[in-house]
Design a protein around this motif. Structure first.
Motif, PDB file in Angstrom:
ATOM      1  N   HIS A   1       0.845  -1.181   0.000  1.00 59.41           N
ATOM      2  CA  HIS A   1       0.000   0.000   0.000  1.00 59.41           C
ATOM      3  C   HIS A   1       0.881   1.232   0.000  1.00 59.41           C
ATOM      4  CE1 HIS A   1      -4.127  -1.587   0.864  1.00 59.41           C
ATOM      5  NE2 HIS A   1      -3.385  -2.663   1.074  1.00 59.41           N
ATOM      6  N   THR A   2       0.511   2.218  -0.798  1.00 59.67           N
ATOM      7  CA  THR A   2       1.211   3.494  -0.833  1.00 59.67           C
ATOM      8  C   THR A   2       0.372   4.494  -0.051  1.00 59.67           C
ATOM      9  OG1 THR A   2       2.103   2.954  -3.010  1.00 59.67           O
ATOM     10  CG2 THR A   2       2.180   5.266  -2.339  1.00 59.67           C
ATOM     11  N   ILE A   3       0.943   5.012   1.021  1.00 62.24           N
ATOM     12  CA  ILE A   3       0.210   5.907   1.919  1.00 62.24           C
ATOM     13  C   ILE A   3       0.882   7.274   1.923  1.00 62.24           C
ATOM     14  CG2 ILE A   3      -0.525   6.282   4.311  1.00 62.24           C
ATOM     15  CD1 ILE A   3      -0.464   3.208   4.634  1.00 62.24           C
ATOM     16  N   ALA A   4       0.098   8.312   1.633  1.00 65.07           N
ATOM     17  CA  ALA A   4       0.592   9.693   1.666  1.00 65.07           C
ATOM     18  C   ALA A   4       0.152  10.322   2.987  1.00 65.07           C
ATOM     19  CB  ALA A   4       0.038  10.486   0.488  1.00 65.07           C
ATOM     20  N   VAL A   5       1.100  10.955   3.676  1.00 67.00           N
ATOM     21  CA  VAL A   5       0.821  11.559   4.979  1.00 67.00           C
ATOM     22  C   VAL A   5       1.305  13.004   4.970  1.00 67.00           C
ATOM     23  CG1 VAL A   5       1.115  11.335   7.472  1.00 67.00           C
ATOM     24  CG2 VAL A   5       1.273   9.297   6.028  1.00 67.00           C
ATOM     25  N   LEU A   6       0.384  13.939   5.191  1.00 64.98           N
ATOM     26  CA  LEU A   6       0.765  15.341   5.358  1.00 64.98           C
ATOM     27  C   LEU A   6       1.005  15.577   6.839  1.00 64.98           C
ATOM     28  CD1 LEU A   6      -1.708  17.255   3.027  1.00 64.98           C
ATOM     29  CD2 LEU A   6       0.755  17.040   2.734  1.00 64.98           C
ATOM     30  N   VAL A   7       2.187  16.118   7.170  1.00 66.31           N
ATOM     31  CA  VAL A   7       2.543  16.358   8.567  1.00 66.31           C
ATOM     32  C   VAL A   7       3.069  17.775   8.725  1.00 66.31           C
ATOM     33  CG1 VAL A   7       3.098  13.940   9.050  1.00 66.31           C
ATOM     34  CG2 VAL A   7       4.902  15.474   8.267  1.00 66.31           C
ATOM     35  N   GLU A   8       3.007  18.276   9.938  1.00 72.48           N
ATOM     36  CA  GLU A   8       3.628  19.568  10.225  1.00 72.48           C
ATOM     37  C   GLU A   8       5.131  19.376  10.225  1.00 72.48           C
ATOM     38  OE1 GLU A   8       1.890  21.892  13.341  1.00 72.48           O
ATOM     39  OE2 GLU A   8      -0.076  20.986  13.008  1.00 72.48           O
ATOM     40  N   ASN A   9       5.835  20.296   9.600  1.00 66.93           N
ATOM     41  CA  ASN A   9       7.284  20.183   9.424  1.00 66.93           C
ATOM     42  C   ASN A   9       7.985  20.619  10.710  1.00 66.93           C
ATOM     43  OD1 ASN A   9       9.816  19.938   8.367  1.00 66.93           O
ATOM     44  ND2 ASN A   9       9.599  21.537   6.823  1.00 66.93           N
ATOM     45  N   ARG A  10       8.082  19.676  11.650  1.00 68.72           N
ATOM     46  CA  ARG A  10       8.676  19.956  12.956  1.00 68.72           C
ATOM     47  C   ARG A  10       9.701  18.899  13.301  1.00 68.72           C
ATOM     48  NH1 ARG A  10       3.299  20.967  16.602  1.00 68.72           N
ATOM     49  NH2 ARG A  10       2.609  22.893  15.620  1.00 68.72           N
ATOM     50  N   PHE A  11      10.579  19.267  14.229  1.00 72.16           N
ATOM     51  CA  PHE A  11      11.598  18.351  14.722  1.00 72.16           C
ATOM     52  C   PHE A  11      10.938  17.129  15.369  1.00 72.16           C
ATOM     53  CE2 PHE A  11      14.072  16.939  18.403  1.00 72.16           C
ATOM     54  CZ  PHE A  11      15.241  16.577  17.786  1.00 72.16           C
ATOM     55  N   GLY A  12      11.389  15.927  15.017  1.00 73.75           N
ATOM     56  CA  GLY A  12      10.935  14.707  15.673  1.00 73.75           C
ATOM     57  C   GLY A  12       9.719  14.030  15.065  1.00 73.75           C
ATOM     58  N   VAL A  13       9.083  14.652  14.064  1.00 68.36           N
ATOM     59  CA  VAL A  13       7.873  14.054  13.483  1.00 68.36           C
ATOM     60  C   VAL A  13       8.205  12.740  12.781  1.00 68.36           C
ATOM     61  CG1 VAL A  13       6.014  14.359  11.802  1.00 68.36           C
ATOM     62  CG2 VAL A  13       6.707  16.268  13.238  1.00 68.36           C
ATOM     63  N   LEU A  14       9.288  12.707  12.039  1.00 65.11           N
ATOM     64  CA  LEU A  14       9.672  11.488  11.316  1.00 65.11           C
ATOM     65  C   LEU A  14       9.924  10.341  12.295  1.00 65.11           C
ATOM     66  CD1 LEU A  14      10.434   9.966   8.761  1.00 65.11           C
ATOM     67  CD2 LEU A  14      12.722  10.940   8.926  1.00 65.11           C
ATOM     68  N   SER A  15      10.616  10.624  13.401  1.00 68.64           N
ATOM     69  CA  SER A  15      10.900   9.546  14.355  1.00 68.64           C
ATOM     70  C   SER A  15       9.621   9.047  15.027  1.00 68.64           C
ATOM     71  CB  SER A  15      11.909  10.013  15.410  1.00 68.64           C
ATOM     72  OG  SER A  15      11.370  11.053  16.188  1.00 68.64           O
ATOM     73  N   ARG A  16       8.642   9.937  15.242  1.00 71.38           N
ATOM     74  CA  ARG A  16       7.378   9.500  15.843  1.00 71.38           C
ATOM     75  C   ARG A  16       6.605   8.598  14.879  1.00 71.38           C
ATOM     76  NH1 ARG A  16       7.826  14.391  18.466  1.00 71.38           N
ATOM     77  NH2 ARG A  16       6.760  15.671  16.923  1.00 71.38           N
ATOM     78  N   VAL A  17       6.603   8.946  13.593  1.00 72.20           N
ATOM     79  CA  VAL A  17       5.910   8.114  12.598  1.00 72.20           C
ATOM     80  C   VAL A  17       6.609   6.757  12.476  1.00 72.20           C
ATOM     81  CG1 VAL A  17       5.367   7.886  10.136  1.00 72.20           C
ATOM     82  CG2 VAL A  17       4.952  10.055  11.315  1.00 72.20           C
ATOM     83  N   ALA A  18       7.945   6.764  12.379  1.00 73.89           N
ATOM     84  CA  ALA A  18       8.692   5.505  12.275  1.00 73.89           C
ATOM     85  C   ALA A  18       8.507   4.667  13.540  1.00 73.89           C
ATOM     86  CB  ALA A  18      10.171   5.787  12.029  1.00 73.89           C
TER      87      ALA A  18
END
Length: 197
Positions: free
Chosen positions: A10-27
Motif C-alpha cells: 500500500h502506498t500511503i501519503a501523509v501530510l505532517v507539520e514540518n517539525r523536529f521529531g515528526v519522522l521519528s514518531r511516525v517511524a
C-alpha cells in the motif's frame, strides 16, 4: 480483484507539520507494532511548514486500517491518504554504478537508452546511470544490468500523487486547523496552496 485478507503493498501519503521529531514518531509508530516500512520519502510541500511523507507498507486490509488509524492519532499529522486504490502516478529514482568493460559499453548504453536512463558519470572502468520510473521499470533495468556487474546501487523511496480532479486548492490555515470562523475571502488575505484531498 485481490482478496482483502492477502498482504499487499500500500502506498500511503501523509501530510505532517514540518517539525523536529515528526519522522521519528511516525517511524516509531510502525516499529512499535511490528510493521515494516518498505520505503519512505519525505519532503516539503509548497508550504514550508508542511511536509509530505510517502510510505510503502505491506499488509492485509486490517493491518493497513490499523496503520491509518494510528497515524491519525499523532498530533503532528494533518491528513492520511491510502493512494493504492486511487488513480495515481508513482515514481522511484535509482542511481547505479555498473562495470563498463570495453566489450560491453555499447550494450550498456543501449539498455540505458531503452529505459531512458541518463549517464551521469563516466570513469575508465564504470558508468553511473540514473533512471526514473515506476517500481517495475526500475527493477527491470537492474536485472538487465546485473550480468555486467553492478558495483553500487542507490534507490529512492517511492513518491506518489493522485491524478485528476482529486487535487483542490485549499487555504493553508484551514488545513492546519488554525482558523476558527471562516473569514470572508479576499484576494489579499487568502493564501492558496494545492493539497491532495
Amino acid at each position: 480483484m485481490p482478496n482483502n485478507s492477502e498482504p499487499q503493498k500500500h502506498t500511503i501519503a501523509v501530510l505532517v507539520e514540518n517539525r523536529f521529531g515528526v519522522l521519528s514518531r511516525v517511524a516509531g509508530l510502525f516499529s512499535a507494532r511490528g510493521y515494516n516500512i518498505e520505503s519512505l520519502s519525505v519532503g516539503e510541500t509548497l508550504d514550508p511548514t508542511v511536509s509530505r511523507m510517502t510510505l510503502v507498507v505491506r499488509g492485509d486490509a486490517f493491518v493497513i486500517e490499523q496503520v491509518i488509524k494510528q497515524l491519525h492519532k499523532l498530533i503532528d499529522v494533518i491528513k492520511v491518504t491510502d493512494l493504492t486504490a486511487e488513480n495515481h502516478v508513482e515514481r522511484e529514482m535509482i542511481l547505479l554504478k555498473v562495470n563498463s568493460e570495453p566489450t560491453s559499453r555499447a550494450e550498456i548504453l543501449r539498455i540505458a537508452d531503452i529505459f531512458r536512463a541518463k549517464v551521469v558519470d563516466v570513469t575508465p572502468l564504470t558508468y553511473t546511470l540514473e533512471a526514473t520510473g515506476d517500481e517495475s521499470k526500475v527493477t527491470a533495468i537492474v536485472e538487465l544490468l546485473r550480468p555486467f556487474g553492478i558495483q553500487e546501487l542507490v534507490r529512492t523511496g517511492k513518491v506518489a500523487i493522485a491524478r485528476g480532479a482529486k487535487t483542490r486548492v485549499r487555504k493553508v490555515e484551514e488545513k492546519l486547523g488554525k482558523v476558527g470562523e471562516p473569514a470572508p475571502a479576499s484576494k489579499e488575505t487568502v493564501r492558496d496552496i494545492g493539497f491532495e484531498d
